[in-house]
Scaffold this active site. Structure first.
Site, PDB file in Angstrom:
ATOM      1  N   LYS A  54       0.534  -1.414  -0.161  1.00 44.68           N
ATOM      2  CA  LYS A  54      -0.171   0.106  -0.030  1.00 44.68           C
ATOM      3  C   LYS A  54       1.043   1.526  -0.187  1.00 44.68           C
ATOM      4  CE  LYS A  54      -2.027  -0.914   3.773  1.00 44.68           C
ATOM      5  NZ  LYS A  54      -1.652  -2.790   4.449  1.00 44.68           N
ATOM      6  N   PHE A  94      12.050  -6.113   4.482  1.00 42.12           N
ATOM      7  CA  PHE A  94      13.328  -6.696   5.133  1.00 42.12           C
ATOM      8  C   PHE A  94      11.971  -7.727   6.265  1.00 42.12           C
ATOM      9  CE2 PHE A  94      16.031  -6.557   9.426  1.00 42.12           C
ATOM     10  CZ  PHE A  94      15.636  -7.330   9.672  1.00 42.12           C
ATOM     11  N   ASP A  99       9.000 -12.199   8.498  1.00 48.09           N
ATOM     12  CA  ASP A  99       7.792 -12.802   9.637  1.00 48.09           C
ATOM     13  C   ASP A  99       6.972 -13.486   8.423  1.00 48.09           C
ATOM     14  OD1 ASP A  99       5.906 -11.700  11.490  1.00 48.09           O
ATOM     15  OD2 ASP A  99       4.884 -11.439   9.688  1.00 48.09           O
ATOM     16  N   ASP A 103       6.181 -16.812  10.490  1.00 47.06           N
ATOM     17  CA  ASP A 103       4.503 -17.432  10.610  1.00 47.06           C
ATOM     18  C   ASP A 103       3.721 -18.064   9.846  1.00 47.06           C
ATOM     19  OD1 ASP A 103       4.450 -15.060  12.258  1.00 47.06           O
ATOM     20  OD2 ASP A 103       3.470 -13.505  10.921  1.00 47.06           O
ATOM     21  N   PHE A 239      -4.094   0.363  14.200  1.00 44.41           N
ATOM     22  CA  PHE A 239      -3.170   0.166  13.042  1.00 44.41           C
ATOM     23  C   PHE A 239      -3.297  -1.852  13.229  1.00 44.41           C
ATOM     24  CE2 PHE A 239       0.238  -1.735   9.600  1.00 44.41           C
ATOM     25  CZ  PHE A 239      -0.330  -1.448   8.242  1.00 44.41           C
ATOM     26  N   ASP A 244      -5.287  -7.616  13.150  1.00 40.03           N
ATOM     27  CA  ASP A 244      -5.062  -8.602  13.949  1.00 40.03           C
ATOM     28  C   ASP A 244      -7.019  -9.169  12.869  1.00 40.03           C
ATOM     29  OD1 ASP A 244      -3.592  -8.384  14.666  1.00 40.03           O
ATOM     30  OD2 ASP A 244      -3.814  -8.180  17.008  1.00 40.03           O
TER      31      ASP A 244
HETATM   32  C1  GPP Z   1       3.274  -7.636  12.150  1.00 39.94           C
HETATM   33  O1  GPP Z   1       3.066  -8.609  12.061  1.00 39.94           O
HETATM   34  C2  GPP Z   1       4.993  -7.012  12.384  1.00 39.94           C
HETATM   35  C3  GPP Z   1       5.329  -7.387  11.476  1.00 39.94           C
HETATM   36  C4  GPP Z   1       5.390  -7.662  10.218  1.00 39.94           C
HETATM   37  C5  GPP Z   1       6.935  -7.284  12.071  1.00 39.94           C
HETATM   38  C6  GPP Z   1       8.075  -8.038  11.635  1.00 39.94           C
HETATM   39  C7  GPP Z   1       9.379  -7.892  12.505  1.00 39.94           C
HETATM   40  C8  GPP Z   1      10.640  -8.622  11.941  1.00 39.94           C
HETATM   41  C9  GPP Z   1      11.612  -8.245  13.518  1.00 39.94           C
HETATM   42  C10 GPP Z   1      10.290  -9.384  11.587  1.00 39.94           C
HETATM   43  P1  GPP Z   1       2.346  -9.555  11.778  1.00 39.94           P
HETATM   44  O2  GPP Z   1       2.627 -11.288  11.858  1.00 39.94           O
HETATM   45  O3  GPP Z   1       0.364  -9.524  12.124  1.00 39.94           O
HETATM   46  O4  GPP Z   1       1.712  -8.560   9.898  1.00 39.94           O
HETATM   47  P2  GPP Z   1       1.111  -9.890   8.716  1.00 39.94           P
HETATM   48  O5  GPP Z   1      -0.153  -9.793   9.326  1.00 39.94           O
HETATM   49  O6  GPP Z   1       1.489  -8.702   7.768  1.00 39.94           O
HETATM   50  O7  GPP Z   1       1.555 -10.691   8.684  1.00 39.94           O
HETATM   51 MG    MG Z   2      -1.443  -9.809  11.177  1.00 37.40          MG
HETATM   52 MG    MG Z   3       2.722 -12.551   9.628  1.00 38.64          MG
HETATM   53 MG    MG Z   4       4.389 -12.383  12.681  1.00 36.53          MG
END
Ligand code: GPP
Ligand code: MG
Ligand code: MG
Ligand code: MG
Length: 358
Positions: A54, A94, A99, A103, A239, A244
């Site tokens: 975005k 990065f 992440d 995840d 945000f 979430d």
């Molecule tokens: C969002 O979490 C947070 C990040 C992407 C920061 C990651 C930090 C690191 C040091 C790697 P999230 O997992 O909820 O994001 P998304 O939903 O976009 O996967």
């Molecule tokens: Mg998320």
């Molecule tokens: Mg994530």
């Molecule tokens: Mg995450």
């Protein structure tokens, strides 16, 4: 509010600067003797992971510099602001590449997560490091001569460190095979989201713009950076709560990613709200199904989320958060603060995310 047309034009102008920084990074990579196939890999890494989002964070650097200066930018000022914007987007790239591995995510920005590509796999770990390294190459190249160079370095280093603290909390609060919903709380959630998201996504872009505009820090209660932080951290919290909620509620084709929070046992806003409102029967369903690695369990958890009225609760939360943030913005005097801050910096960032669907 800017018209749809001028918004698209702004985005295009900013996207053009991506090609400039990418070509600089690739030219440097080739110039130190890297073979063609390595430079080609770097190019694919950059193109796959940097420009397709975005761009709220990157554009906010440019918008904030324009608002703080209170006039149109010269070509050189624009380029500098946009390069910093792209440095924030590289930081985001990065974080997202790594992440998604942590995840076990499947898609991102409407395509498979980088590490899911057959030829990539765990090379994605090093690719994420290279995306981070690219930030410091660009900062050195374009800002080494500026009096505020060290402030920029410090901002990137400090917010990266904070984000990593947040990611650690996020991960250890979500162990894969030791599920205990009693460990979750909205207080823990707040700490996770402030650290993993709010500093780098909200404070960093605005603080960079403030440095470029020569706004000094003032130790003590009048520090403009503290004032900015007191608005931007709540904005970033809002945000991530949207993030979430969308993880649970948004169609993946709109969101560009498939939600993984339930299966990943995440301490998300949704589970915390559901726990607060669940009947003993609903609680038993959550205990038996949250964090389990199968679609049927995920569906049962989603059913409880619906039963407790999570959509309505989110709508109420969103209105309340919006009003609170507007209230915080109004603590800045209407014509701007003596130290040089302006309401519009924060209003423009808030408008970018209010009621977002992706
Ligand atoms: C969002 O979490 C947070 C990040 C992407 C920061 C990651 C930090 C690191 C040091 C790697 P999230 O997992 O909820 O994001 P998304 O939903 O976009 O996967
Ligand atoms: Mg998320
Ligand atoms: Mg994530
Ligand atoms: Mg995450």
């Amino acid at each position: 509010m800017a018209s749809a047309d001028s918004k698209a034009q702004k985005r295009q102008k900013f996207e053009h600067v991506y090609t400039v920084i990418r070509d600089e990074l690739l030219a440097h990579h080739a110039s130190v003797g890297m073979p063609k196939e390595a430079t080609q890999w770097f190019k694919e890494n950059l193109d796959y992971n940097t420009p397709g989002g975005k761009l709220n964070r990157g554009l906010s650097v440019v918008d904030s510099v324009e608002i703080l200066k209170g006039r149109a930018l010269t070509d050189d000022e624009y380029l500098k602001a946009a390069i910093l914007g792209w440095c924030v987007e590289l930081l985001q790239a990065f974080f997202l590449v790594s992440d998604d591995i942590m995840d076990s995510s499947v898609t991102r920005r409407g395509q498979p997560c980088w590490f899911r590509n057959e030829k990539v796999g765990l090379i994605a770990v090093n690719d994420s490091f290279i995306l981070e390294g690219a930030i410091y190459y660009l900062l050195k190249k374009h800002f080494r001569q500026e009096s505020y160079y060290v402030d920029l370095l410090e901002l990137f280093h400090d917010t990266t460190y904070q984000t990593e603290f947040g990611q650690l909390l996020d991960l250890i609060t979500a162990p894969e095979d030791d599920i205990d919903l009693n460990r979750f709380s909205l207080e823990k959630h707040r700490l996770i989201v402030v650290y993993k998201t709010a500093f780098y996504s909200f404070y960093l872009p605005v603080a960079l713009a403030m440095r470029v505009c020569g706004i000094p820090s003032i130790p003590g209660p009048k520090d403009p950076y503290e004032l900015a932080s007191s608005i931007l951290i709540p904005l970033g919290t809002y945000f991530q709560i949207q993030d979430d909620f969308l993880d649970f509620s948004a169609p993946p084709e709109v969101l560009g990613k498939i939600g993984t929070d339930i299966i990943d046992n995440k301490c998300s806003w949704c589970i915390n709200v559901a726990l607060a409102h669940a009947s003993p029967e609903q609680r038993a369903v959550l205990d038996a199904n949250y964090g389990r690695k199968n679609k049927e369990s995920e569906a049962k958890v989603k059913e409880v989320f619906e039963q407790v009225g999570i959509r309505e609760k989110f709508a109420v939360y969103e209105e309340k958060a919006y009003k609170e943030i507007v209230g915080l913005i109004e603590t800045i005097p209407e014509g701007g603060s003596k130290e040089g801050l302006k309401r519009e910096v924060f209003k423009s960032f808030l408008d970018k995310i209010y009621k977002r669907q992706k």
